[in-house]
Design an enzyme around this catalytic site. Structure first.
Site, PDB file in Angstrom:
ATOM      1  N   GLU B 117       0.805  -1.218   0.000  1.00 58.19           N
ATOM      2  CA  GLU B 117       0.000   0.000   0.000  1.00 58.19           C
ATOM      3  C   GLU B 117       0.843   1.275   0.000  1.00 58.19           C
ATOM      4  O   GLU B 117       0.377   2.329   0.419  1.00 58.19           O
ATOM      5  CB  GLU B 117      -0.935   0.003   1.213  1.00 58.19           C
ATOM      6  CG  GLU B 117      -1.913  -1.164   1.223  1.00 58.19           C
ATOM      7  CD  GLU B 117      -2.989  -0.951   2.270  1.00 58.19           C
ATOM      8  OE1 GLU B 117      -4.107  -0.570   1.876  1.00 58.19           O
ATOM      9  OE2 GLU B 117      -2.697  -1.146   3.468  1.00 58.19           O
ATOM     10  N   HIS B 136       0.176   5.548   7.454  1.00 63.35           N
ATOM     11  CA  HIS B 136      -1.028   4.729   7.290  1.00 63.35           C
ATOM     12  C   HIS B 136      -1.105   3.776   8.479  1.00 63.35           C
ATOM     13  O   HIS B 136      -0.153   3.036   8.748  1.00 63.35           O
ATOM     14  CB  HIS B 136      -0.976   3.933   5.988  1.00 63.35           C
ATOM     15  CG  HIS B 136      -2.014   2.846   5.954  1.00 63.35           C
ATOM     16  ND1 HIS B 136      -3.351   3.092   6.184  1.00 63.35           N
ATOM     17  CD2 HIS B 136      -1.910   1.499   5.752  1.00 63.35           C
ATOM     18  CE1 HIS B 136      -4.026   1.942   6.114  1.00 63.35           C
ATOM     19  NE2 HIS B 136      -3.169   0.970   5.854  1.00 63.35           N
ATOM     20  N   HIS B 138      -3.777   1.361  11.423  1.00 62.87           N
ATOM     21  CA  HIS B 138      -5.031   0.709  11.799  1.00 62.87           C
ATOM     22  C   HIS B 138      -5.344   1.021  13.263  1.00 62.87           C
ATOM     23  O   HIS B 138      -5.915   0.198  13.963  1.00 62.87           O
ATOM     24  CB  HIS B 138      -4.919  -0.813  11.637  1.00 62.87           C
ATOM     25  CG  HIS B 138      -4.407  -1.272  10.316  1.00 62.87           C
ATOM     26  ND1 HIS B 138      -3.798  -2.489  10.143  1.00 62.87           N
ATOM     27  CD2 HIS B 138      -4.412  -0.687   9.097  1.00 62.87           C
ATOM     28  CE1 HIS B 138      -3.436  -2.623   8.879  1.00 62.87           C
ATOM     29  NE2 HIS B 138      -3.794  -1.551   8.219  1.00 62.87           N
ATOM     30  N   HIS B 205     -10.954  -0.245   7.612  1.00 63.07           N
ATOM     31  CA  HIS B 205      -9.523  -0.430   7.400  1.00 63.07           C
ATOM     32  C   HIS B 205      -8.660   0.344   8.406  1.00 63.07           C
ATOM     33  O   HIS B 205      -7.945  -0.260   9.185  1.00 63.07           O
ATOM     34  CB  HIS B 205      -9.198  -0.026   5.960  1.00 63.07           C
ATOM     35  CG  HIS B 205      -7.789  -0.302   5.541  1.00 63.07           C
ATOM     36  ND1 HIS B 205      -7.422  -0.569   4.256  1.00 63.07           N
ATOM     37  CD2 HIS B 205      -6.641  -0.330   6.252  1.00 63.07           C
ATOM     38  CE1 HIS B 205      -6.106  -0.763   4.183  1.00 63.07           C
ATOM     39  NE2 HIS B 205      -5.617  -0.625   5.392  1.00 63.07           N
TER      40      HIS B 205
END
Lengths: 271, 271, 271, 271
Positions: B117, B136, B138, B205
């Site tokens: 990603e 990025h 979670h 996500h």
């Protein structure tokens, strides 16, 4: 159980000594190194699950013997954080300890020294040829779901397998008078409720988780618990109006949790 | 990935050796020390984010190369807690690894060894010339907001940037069939949803966070998560009657999170 | 701020060296040992508050100089976990740093190196001659109470002082355009809202806590935060039908938190 | 209390020295080794309860002397995490310290150095000949139940004893004007409310837990607290429609918590 009265270092020496003794046998059996490596991985899995709060003093994790698929490895009864290679024994799928043989590196544990609920493992392996590893846990955040009629749902890709459904098993329906899966009949009933899913909740008790590898089953048990907490939060935040993963999204979000394994392993206390 | 089978000290030695070898090259390129310092800071950012629970085994953080703004630094695919300087590589804004050159101190990672990603990073850098660092994650407490229609709001000055609005991006609208931002097209769609904001949630996500420096992006990701928990608590406590920061208060409450960085860095386990 | 680039051991050596140099001066001032002991306790208080999660990278704790009640001690601006004796300076009640004198063991910090919000401390000391120690914190579980109109209530004897009432101060009413208590006027407004209480919440920001000793103020800040969490739980559990301490019970439940101090001190990481 | 100013190692040496001195006496009393072993276990119980968050700086745990059932062992007043064998003293069931005798290995603590609320222990031992160990705690997640009229219920087999019922005691009904159990009369009132149960909540204060062994009482206090949290979650998740253990299931789910003890002991910080 007096396992904790033996210093850690002594137990580790004992395990090493055992390995040394059987080296000649190992030299004659090509599959043996894999066997020892698998046992070592099972020990790490025990430690990770305790260190990350999936297991506490109770619960257990097993792995199927790939060289003899009608057998599996599981520690003798004890706290997962304290398991060493010397504690691992081999069971047949009726969850009877396998007698020591020349090509076995694991000891035969004394009669009665196994986990009372080892039948959970044996019966799942019987019904599910695809399953290579099983966990039984009391991980806290799934307990509320096991005690209510609210179904677990996949909050995000890390809990993708929850989209398969997480059935709830009630031991009373299978004839249990206490909460323990004490025999093959109860183990089979739980395995049948699990069906082809990754996880089943056990009402008033905990969960059983099954997967195609040791790393996978550890990841699934961890994220089953975390997803439970996130779902409770989302339902409260929104009055229950939550957008879960669609079945297609979940199906396409398969995780291997390999980086989780690396991370969790690096967090283990030095031994 | 077998990164964890190499002892930490060995990997660190390898990194040091690499630096030693390229010292002559460094001597000819004035910007080089800054480059190595930036890479070292990126390693610290990886470790802090894992240690403080913003990242776990997954997620990633990058920093733009200030000497070549069309490039950015990002670790090869692996658990953030385990990243070392030798794992950092350089990408162009299409998220293709940059070929090793004489004035580069970073290795070229093997094909396919990058984060799947990484396009999140490249596309945000393309659209946002002001952004120097991207995360990025979670992080758990934002997942419930990504799964509901409840907008995030700034609970206190530490989460001031939330007053800009935190848009929610649904990958289905951008044509994704699984949850991963696997290419530049999906990365661009996410970057467009982010717009000129600090953070966007990714439904089912996690989140993407962008800032003008590495220290800032780490602070914003941390407080995005903490503010999410506090907002859930406040809404439950009061039936939703919460006084958030006013737009003017939020605008005047810019934080640099420098003391947070010092604190979090001091909490890293000894290596 | 580059404080974290100096190794901890070096900073400690520097502090010791300073003490050594001023020993002759100390020998002439009988109150000096108490002064150094108080500074050392203030350093411990900083470390405890960070280690127990009352402070994070931000917030601060001060103690009044008992030998000169119109002065107080406070660290220079920095993360509380990293404060050393060399960072402590002395302020007058207008929160101006006191010039070094022969009978002072504390350095004069460079201009602008103080906490921007030190005026909270000075103004509370001015209005409250009984107060010997002050904390400003962003402790997370009180933030929801500061953002709603739900009053804090004493859940148990450890939070007895909450029965006095915990007023909520809104900086807008005092003319602040951002959230920071940047001057004496804002500090005085907060101190007036605090009145004769132990704690006041600062809407969208945190809390100010005052007590008659350093140990007491640390205990009160800790249990202010814990009581907040317990009250949220009790209100959700019962639909708001909670039995709080009666005013008489609260009045008779004075705590000194001495055992908490011992416990928290024993939990500090080795240095 | 200045216990924390003595380094841990010194205190441990002092305790060892004491043991050495009394060895001749021990050689003449067959029960003496058991006595020392019990005291050592009591020290471990103190440390476990603090390390697992059941106790913090406050609360206490005692064990009845099996060789003299009208006496019990309890530390002098101090933080449980810091208790050593030298801090343990012997009390009669009126909670008066026992005078040192030739066959005693424990010191007589100075007058006034005992826990103010030791009467909780003595009065429970008086009324309950089956009880061999008692804990008084402020464990956080039970506080909300003590402050509301919501009865605790057994969520799972680990909290099986909760099915006996967990009565709530209000000290006001027993004539207390503050929250502390300061004398035998208040202790007796609490013991009577406890009756034949494992645990009673103390409104606005905490809980008292009783069991037939030290390991059991530690396990029951731990799971009383954890079960409280799970019940709050389940009630919120389902709007109160929770399936608890049936009385028969609970009765058949007796736990010995031995593996928990092993696990918790292994988690203690090195000393």
């Amino acid at each position: 159980m007096t396992m904790h009265t033996v210093p850690r270092s002594s137990r580790r020496l004992a395990a090493s000594a055992l390995v040394a003794i059987v080296v000649p046998a190992l030299a004659q059996t090509p599959a043996a190194p894999t066997r020892q490596a698998l046992i070592d991985e099972l020990v790490v899995a025990n430690h990770i699950l305790a260190n990350e709060g999936v297991l506490d003093g109770y619960g257990h994790v097993s792995v199927r013997n790939p060289a003899a698929p009608n057998r599996y490895f599981l520690a003798r009864a004890g706290a997962p954080a304290l398991v060493t290679a010397a504690d691992i024994t081999e069971y047949d799928l009726d969850s009877q300890a396998v007698t020591n043989t020349t090509n076995s590196t694991t000891p035969t544990i004394p009669p009665g020294a196994g986990y009372q609920e080892r039948f959970i493992h044996g019966e799942i392996y019987k019904l599910r040829p695809d399953v290579m590893a099983v966990i039984h846990c009391h991980c806290p955040d799934v307990i509320p779901f096991g005690a209510t009629s609210v179904p677990m749902q996949p909050m995000y890709h890390m809990g993708y397998f929850i989209a398969e459904g997480v059935p709830v098993w009630d031991i009373r329906a299978a004839g249990g008078t206490d909460m323990l899966v004490r025999n093959n009949q109860l183990g089979r009933a739980l395995a049948e409720t699990l069906g082809n899913k990754s996880a089943a909740l056990m009402r008033g008790h905990g969960a059983a988780v099954a997967a195609t590898s040791l790393h996978l089953v550890v990841g699934k048990a961890y994220y089953l618990n975390l997803n439970a907490r996130l779902q409770m939060q989302a339902m409260q935040l929104s009055g229950g109006k939550v957008t879960y993963l669609t079945p297609e999204q979940a199906k396409n979000s398969t995780q291997d949790y390999e980086r989780s394994w690396d991370f969790w392993k690096s967090r283990l206390p030095a031994t």
